[in-house]
Design a protein around this motif. Structure first.
Motif, mmCIF file in Angstrom:
data_model
loop_
_atom_site.group_PDB
_atom_site.id
_atom_site.type_symbol
_atom_site.label_atom_id
_atom_site.label_comp_id
_atom_site.label_asym_id
_atom_site.label_seq_id
_atom_site.Cartn_x
_atom_site.Cartn_y
_atom_site.Cartn_z
ATOM 1 N N CYS C 189 0.831 -1.204 0.000
ATOM 2 C CA CYS C 189 0.000 0.000 0.000
ATOM 3 C C CYS C 189 0.866 1.255 0.000
ATOM 4 N N ARG C 223 -6.810 -1.720 9.983
ATOM 5 C CA ARG C 223 -6.139 -1.212 8.800
ATOM 6 C C ARG C 223 -7.056 -0.261 8.034
ATOM 7 N N CYS C 231 -6.835 6.202 1.770
ATOM 8 C CA CYS C 231 -6.905 5.231 0.681
ATOM 9 C C CYS C 231 -7.233 5.943 -0.623
ATOM 10 N N VAL C 232 -6.445 5.648 -1.657
ATOM 11 C CA VAL C 232 -6.703 6.261 -2.954
ATOM 12 C C VAL C 232 -7.462 5.311 -3.872
ATOM 13 N N GLY C 233 -7.821 4.172 -3.350
ATOM 14 C CA GLY C 233 -8.623 3.234 -4.129
ATOM 15 C C GLY C 233 -7.859 2.555 -5.246
ATOM 16 N N CYS C 234 -6.555 2.413 -5.073
ATOM 17 C CA CYS C 234 -5.765 1.846 -6.171
ATOM 18 C C CYS C 234 -5.906 0.334 -6.258
ATOM 19 N N GLY C 235 -6.424 -0.274 -5.223
ATOM 20 C CA GLY C 235 -6.676 -1.716 -5.290
ATOM 21 C C GLY C 235 -5.437 -2.585 -5.168
ATOM 22 N N GLU C 236 -4.290 -1.997 -4.850
ATOM 23 C CA GLU C 236 -3.071 -2.794 -4.767
ATOM 24 C C GLU C 236 -3.143 -3.838 -3.649
ATOM 25 N N CYS C 237 -3.792 -3.464 -2.539
ATOM 26 C CA CYS C 237 -3.888 -4.413 -1.427
ATOM 27 C C CYS C 237 -4.647 -5.660 -1.848
ATOM 28 N N LEU C 251 -12.680 -1.039 1.944
ATOM 29 C CA LEU C 251 -12.075 0.265 1.722
ATOM 30 C C LEU C 251 -13.016 1.190 0.956
#
Ligand code: SF4
Ligand code: SF4
Ligand code: SF4
Ligand code: SF4
Ligand code: SF4
Lengths: 351, 150, 289
Positions: C189, C223, C231-237, C251
């Motif tokens: 993240c 978390r 959270c930028v909403g990038c979906g990496e997690c 999220l």
């Protein structure tokens, strides 16, 4: 070693027989709907919960022997005294059906460590209770490299029975005493072997397919690793690594653990063993604040060196079955095949 | 682990943890006690300097350790001893409430309130309301069953 | 692509940046690459398979990248939001980064897919992304893009919202039961930047490190709370999670709450204060007695 035939219908009946006999049956199984689907090895109660044709489950069978968390003992404080409660080290009889050869081989490799100085009762207890019926595979994708580490899509290592797909069912190779016992107990499900040739062809084709993915010789790689601890290669290759440890979580052979004491109320608690991985910074962090593996480059070097030099030196086994899960799972695009091939070249050309 | 709570609804005595700020609600609760107001006896008070110091994690921890309900209470807006702790807390708990609810924790198990030092009566009400609500919901057995699987 | 490579070459040659972090072809599709030599700039690529949020490599937690100091990073609009977040929260100095912004019409779910953008392949994070180009950028490249395809399938958040608390509990217990507590979701993240995460603290131990239902639930709830307004909403997690837990759902739910209640939308403007560090006297408080 003997051979048998197991038809699709008989395999389904075998699952029923085993469950009826009180045996835990574990097989690749798809659960969840739509985008939330998963293929995992999990306990099944009926044959139709089993998914043998969808490839390699995301996680390995490691957790059947070494769960992500397990209690080592519980304690209770009584005044000035402690009472310890042991945990059970006898386990329910289990048959794993459809373990891929790269998964079946892994526990046998890790057995060496689990019985090196201390004999791990929990690991051994689960190993003893479990029979592994492996399923020969025809290669998941381009990240499979079992053939490069001395195994193969039809490898029998660690398996008690190997099933090779043939028309209408499977050609079954019975490999160990545990395998023989399974055939003896459920004899009516196993027929005379009659498809050895067809099975042989399947195995050959699968091997050829996987061999194309990576051709290296582990020996010079080991020598190179021993002599290049400080090589600048490590600084270049691991830049993209997040230290997230996803690779170790999905790896069938990674076996590091952390031991923690957890209170469960005021006067009682449990000592647990949890999965851990050398890829996180905390793994080697000292109480003083010093970290001998201070950067991700060093931690990643550890991963490769442990698997391809340290473990082989100690136990004459490579700590990798070439399942390719680490490459598939890595969010940063690290790729063990590429790294082995790079090192192979630096070590003096591909084998 | 933790507390064994009877699953029988009639004999069920909710265990409620109250995280309160030192300056307003704690004093208010004290006043309720010294004024001998009728209050359900189920609430354990944990005193903190300010609602701004109350981490949503405290709520989770309370459930982990056997609470069936939680109260978070502090100074009314504009009354915070540290000027703005309660404003920050208000934002934090607005989010926590939704997130916890989304994960399946019934928001009815958690009460947020502003109780000033002079509002002994209001504190008694908050305690009685929360106890009644949690009594109605029954023990948080989902959390306990989760622990049994641990 | 050529423009991107030329720019990278120039930045490295005139030492504006010591490294250009972008995407290059890897064995399983595009992946992050770190170009330090001008002559390697032609390794840079950009297409719909460039899913990774490279802003994560600016995060000061990555000790092995800190020595580069001046970094140029290729960013999509959503990645730029993460860079803005790091600047907003004083983790990165604006003058230390050169941002190469790419116009973006969406990416596919994972980098090993073939890159064709359809309803079925589009990444969940792009479904309601409003930005076609990053505003926080020193250079802007790529072709004008149209909006990404709307994904199909049920709106899981609405579905979960419609359930009873007990049903939601069941849903999450099933999902979280697989969690192995690798903390990959945290490590990848871009916005998890604590030097020492509360999940790693043992004295006292707030969050049990064991991957059992109790510890797993505490971990995810905590978390997500720490990601509120970050959270930028990038979906990496979600992409990193080795056991495919749909973390993005929690999220997104949290992000909706932050937006509805505080009128805050995560943007790539680093001067807007973070919502959890701010407050308004008239913030809604209907849930408080
Ligand atoms: S290191 Fe990678 S390829 Fe080798 S066994 Fe582990 S996950 Fe499989
Ligand atoms: S190699 Fe990949 S999966 Fe493993 S720690 Fe690094 S980023 Fe994570
Ligand atoms: S979220 Fe937006 S900026 Fe990010 S990849 Fe998708 S469409 Fe592009
Ligand atoms: S990445 Fe997934 S498995 Fe790992 S800690 Fe996060 S939620 Fe759990
Ligand atoms: S929490 Fe997940 S979606 Fe949000 S910024 Fe971090 S990695 Fe991206």
């Amino acid at each position: 070693m003997s051979a048998k035939t197991l038809t699709q219908a008989d395999l389904a009946s075998l699952v029923g027989d085993l469950v009826a006999a009180g045996t835990r049956v574990v097989a690749p199984s798809r659960t969840g709907v739509g985008p939330l689907q998963h293929l995992d090895y999990r306990e099944i109660k009926k044959a139709d919960e089993m998914t043998l044709d969808a490839g390699l489950p995301k996680r390995s069978i490691k957790e059947l022997f070494f769960p992500p968390t397990e209690v080592l003992f519980r304690w209770k404080q009584k005044k000035n005294d402690f009472e310890l409660q042991e945990v059970e080290t006898k386990f329910q009889k289990t048959v794993v059906i459809g373990a891929r050869p790269c998964d079946a081989a892994a526990p046998e490799i890790v057995d060496r460590l689990m019985n090196w100085d201390y004999k791990d009762e929990l690991w051994n207890g689960r190993r003893e209770a479990t029979t592994i019926v492996a399923l020969a595979c025809d290669g998941q994708d381009k990240s499979c490299f079992c053939t490069a580490v001395g195994l193969g899509p039809d490898s029998t290592k660690g398996a008690d029975v190997l099933l090779v797909p043939v028309k209408g069912g499977y050609h079954a190779e019975i490999l160990t005493a545990k395998g023989e016992a399974l055939v003896k107990d459920f004899g009516k499900r196993f027929g005379e072997a009659k498809s050895a040739d067809e099975a042989g062809k399947f195995r050959e084709t699968a091997r050829a397919k996987v061999e194309g993915n990576l051709k290296v010789d582990p020996k010079p790689i080991r020598t190179w690793l021993d002599g290049h601890f400080e090589d600048k290669y490590w600084g270049e290759i691991a830049l993209r690594c997040h230290g997230c440890g996803a690779c170790a979580s999905v790896c069938p052979t990674c076996h590091c653990f952390d031991i923690v004491d957890e209170p469960e109320g005021i006067y009682e608690g449990a000592r647990r063993r949890n999965w851990d991985t050398c890829q996180t910074g905390k793994f080697t962090l000292h109480g003083s604040g010093h970290n001998p593996r201070g950067t991700q480059n060093m931690r990643f070097r550890q991963r490769v060196t442990h698997k391809f030099a340290i473990y082989p030196r100690k136990f004459e086994e490579i700590l990798c079955t070439g399942c390719g899960r680490c490459a598939r799972a890595c969010p940063g695009g690290m790729d063990l095949l590429e790294i082995l091939s790079d090192i192979g070249q630096m070590a003096g050309g591909a084998a | 682990m933790a507390a064994k709570t009877s699953t029988d609804k009639a004999s069920f005595k909710p265990r409620i943890a109250a995280f309160v700020c030192n300056w307003c609600t704690y004093t208010g609760a004290d006043l309720a006690g010294t004024s001998r107001l009728q209050m359900a006896p189920n609430v354990r008070i944990i005193r903190l300097p300010c609602t701004g110091r109350i981490d949503p994690l405290f709520i989770i921890k309370a459930f982990e350790r056997g609470a069936d309900g939680v109260i978070v209470s502090g100074c009314h807006p504009a009354d915070c001893h540290y000027t703005s702790g309660n404003y920050h807390a208000r934002r934090r708990f607005a989010v926590a409430r939704d997130v916890f609810g989304f994960m399946g924790i019934d928001p009815k198990r958690i009460t947020f309130s502003w109780v000033s030092a002079s509002e002994g009566g209001k504190w008694a009400e908050v305690v009685n309301d929360t106890t009644a609500r949690v009594q109605e919901l029954g023990p948080f057995s989902a959390y306990r069953e989760m622990e049994a699987r641990v | 692509m050529q423009a991107l490579q030329e720019l990278a070459r120039k930045l490295l040659t005139d030492k504006t940046a010591n490294v250009v972090i972008g995407w290059g072809q890897g064995p399983r599709g595009p992946r992050p690459i770190f170009v330090t030599q001008p002559e390697h700039a032609d390794r840079l690529i950009f297409d719909t398979r460039c899913v990774h949020n490279l802003a994560t490599y600016l995060n000061p937690r990555r000790a092995h990248l800190v020595p580069f100091v001046k970094k140029a990073v290729v960013v999509k609009p959503c990645d730029a939001r993460a860079v803005a977040g790091l600047i907003r929260e004083t983790q990165v100095k604006r003058e230390d980064v050169v941002l190469i912004g790419m116009r973006c019409g969406g990416v596919v779910r994972d980098s090993d897919m073939d890159g064709k953008l359809t309803e079925a392949t589009v990444s969940p994070r792009c479904m309601d992304c409003p930005d076609r180009e990053p505003k926080l950028a020193d250079h802007l490249m790529g072709e004008e893009a149209s909006a990404p395809p709307k994904g199909k399938g049920p709106d899981m958040i609405a579905k979960l919202d419609a359930m009873s608390p007990a049903e939601r509990w069941e849903f999450w217990q099933k999902e979280l039961e697989r969690c192995v507590r690798c903390h990959a979701c945290r490590e990848v993240c871009p916005m998890c930047f604590c030097d020492r995460c509360i999940a790693d603290k043992s004295m006292p131990q707030w969050i049990e490190s064991s991957p059992h239902p109790r510890g797993n639930l505490s971990w995810q709830m905590t978390r997500v709370m720490h990601m509120a307004g970050r959270c930028v909403g990038c979906g990496e997690c979600t992409r990193a999670c080795p056991v495919d837990i749909p973390l993005g759902l929690i999220l997104r739910k949290m992000t909706q709450t932050v937006e509805e209640r505080f009128g805050y939308r995560v943007s790539d403007d680093p001067t807007v204060p973070a919502p959890m560090g701010a407050y308004r006297l008239d913030d809604k408080q209907e849930f408080i007695l």
